[in-house]
Design an enzyme around this catalytic site. Sequence first.
Site, PDB file in Angstrom:
ATOM      1  N   ASN A   1      46.596  44.083  49.185  1.00 50.81           N
ATOM      2  CA  ASN A   1      45.810  43.356  50.198  1.00 50.81           C
ATOM      3  C   ASN A   1      44.607  42.660  49.571  1.00 50.81           C
ATOM      4  O   ASN A   1      44.272  41.529  49.928  1.00 50.81           O
ATOM      5  CB  ASN A   1      45.342  44.305  51.306  1.00 50.81           C
TER       6      ASN A   1
ATOM      7  N   CYS B   1      42.828  43.884  58.646  1.00 48.29           N
ATOM      8  CA  CYS B   1      42.970  44.645  57.394  1.00 48.29           C
ATOM      9  C   CYS B   1      42.320  44.051  56.148  1.00 48.29           C
ATOM     10  O   CYS B   1      41.786  44.792  55.341  1.00 48.29           O
ATOM     11  CB  CYS B   1      44.446  44.900  57.132  1.00 48.29           C
TER      12      CYS B   1
END
Length: 485
Positions: free
Chosen positions: A246, A298
């Site tokens: 991520n 996120c």
Amino acid sequence: RVNPQRAAGMSTSGDAQATRPPHQPIRRICCIGAGYVGVPSSAVIASKCPDIDVTVVDISAAKVAAWNSDRHPLYEPGLSELISQTRGVNLHFSCDMIGPLEGADLVFICVNTPTKAYGLGQGKAADLTTLEAAARHIVRTASQPKIVVEKSTVPVRAAESICTILRANERPGVRHTVLSNPEFLAEGSAVQDLLRPDRVLIGGERTDEGQEAVQRLVSVYARWVPKERLVTMNLWSSELSKLVANAMLAQRISSINAASAICEATGADVSEVALAVGADSRIGPRFLCASLGFGGSCFQKDVLNFGVPCLNLPEVARYWESVVTLNQYQKYRFADKIIVDLFNTVKGKRIAVLGFAFKKDTGDTRESPAIDVCRRLIDEGALLRVYDPKVASSQIRLDLNQPEPDEASDAAVLTVRLLSCEGAHAVVICTEWSEFSQLDFGRIFASMAKPAFVFDGRNVLDHEALLRIGFRVRAVGKRLDCGGV
Ligand SMILES: NC(=O)C1=CN([C@@H]2O[C@H](COP(=O)(O)OP(=O)(O)OC[C@H]3O[C@@H](n4cnc5c(N)ncnc54)[C@H](O)[C@@H]3O)[C@@H](O)[C@H]2O)C=CC1
Ligand SMILES: O=C(O)[C@H]1O[C@H](OP(=O)(O)OP(=O)(O)OC[C@H]2O[C@@H](n3ccc(=O)[nH]c3=O)[C@H](O)[C@@H]2O)[C@H](O)[C@@H](O)[C@@H]1O
């Protein structure tokens, strides 16, 4: 305790399976958390494994009721179809936090792990309250051994905390096993991502019981995921890989967005730059769309979480924080450009905002860049009309701290519908919904105040066509009608 010394190298599922005796198949799964990850993951498992019974439980009775109705609490392409095929067959939604858990061989923890909003680590560290609550609930309830699978995104070594809590509270003779199986789905394409994942990571302890649990979970995914994509590794590598993935995706967007600012300052075109850069096979073309900034629940959370202040690595933390700083800069750079180009004042001006979700094909507004842009414009006195095909008007009002309208709603700061762009000084694209490029911009232009502006925060419109109609067009990382070469 989990023993990191027992960790071994990474392998794909085939290697280990060949040398081990057959293991007990998984028959029943309980998934804790009926959200963006828990429900699509459970629905895909239920559809691919008709012999496995999957029950999704949640503390929110309203959410469970909505999943049991035809008005699902979130929009995800293809999900409703999957649920209608499997719900009541081998997929169930329940508020009973005990029965489904007690009967399960394997428990997925899919609870939210947001950034801490208080106290130590506020604004950076992960708030693991829900994760710990789930672990304590499992050990309190389970009278048989469970494979406990951490699917939520967590800081590295969170599995150790879960394990410690389990070990300290287990009933005599009942030993649970903890695995890490982070989820890589993206919203808007969750079902497809789950059906055809680039990889499935499963981290487990390198003990016999740890490896047995890994293989039992491998055998669930092996029903539809090619075995070379089932990657097993140690627990900490698995937890960390999710955060690094991520962080690197977010960093890529901040990199192209940093380039977009240089493009606007110099006359280079960020789409051309992205094309040229992405043609390098070492870099690749995906995830290089300059935008008004990344959003979603996120990226920011995981990048900051990955900055690991507790590991006392300040240089590393600062490096990753700069990805978020650049993203904040990009959002405000976009909003401020609107104000500056509208002759340094938007006070009392109508502005039509198209799109409010953090990306297309979802109704999720968590950390949507549209929120920061709209708030900035409202603070400057603009009158906004916001439209998004999948976000409820009540959600938009909540995100923008605007009360429900009264009878005189036309005078309100915020109108959450788009009857028309009549009288608007500008149209602002915040989300790349495909329908926006199909709009009749000739008619829209005719109804707007002049000069009429379009600010395309996603570079999805046909800018040349808009210029021909007569719009003043601003896009991310491009100079269009203001002096390019
Ligand atoms: N949203 C996404 O696209 C992705 C999220 N993740 C990670 O997955 C995790 C879950 O994320 P989302 O599904 O987006 O969150 P979400 O907020 O949509 O769903 C979490 C659910 O857990 C429930 N819950 C919280 N505590 C509970 C408890 N003790 N018992 C039962 N239910 C409980 C909540 O009521 C909520 O419905 C997070 O760690 C996130 O970082 C990972 C990949 C993709
Ligand atoms: O852990 C997670 O929650 C998930 O986070 C992201 O998925 P998601 O946030 O759903 O959506 P993305 O497609 O990654 O987009 C994130 C944000 O970046 C923006 N973006 C994306 C790509 C791009 O080129 N430019 C850009 O601005 C999007 O518009 C959006 O606001 C990752 O892509 C998933 O792999 C991961 O599982």
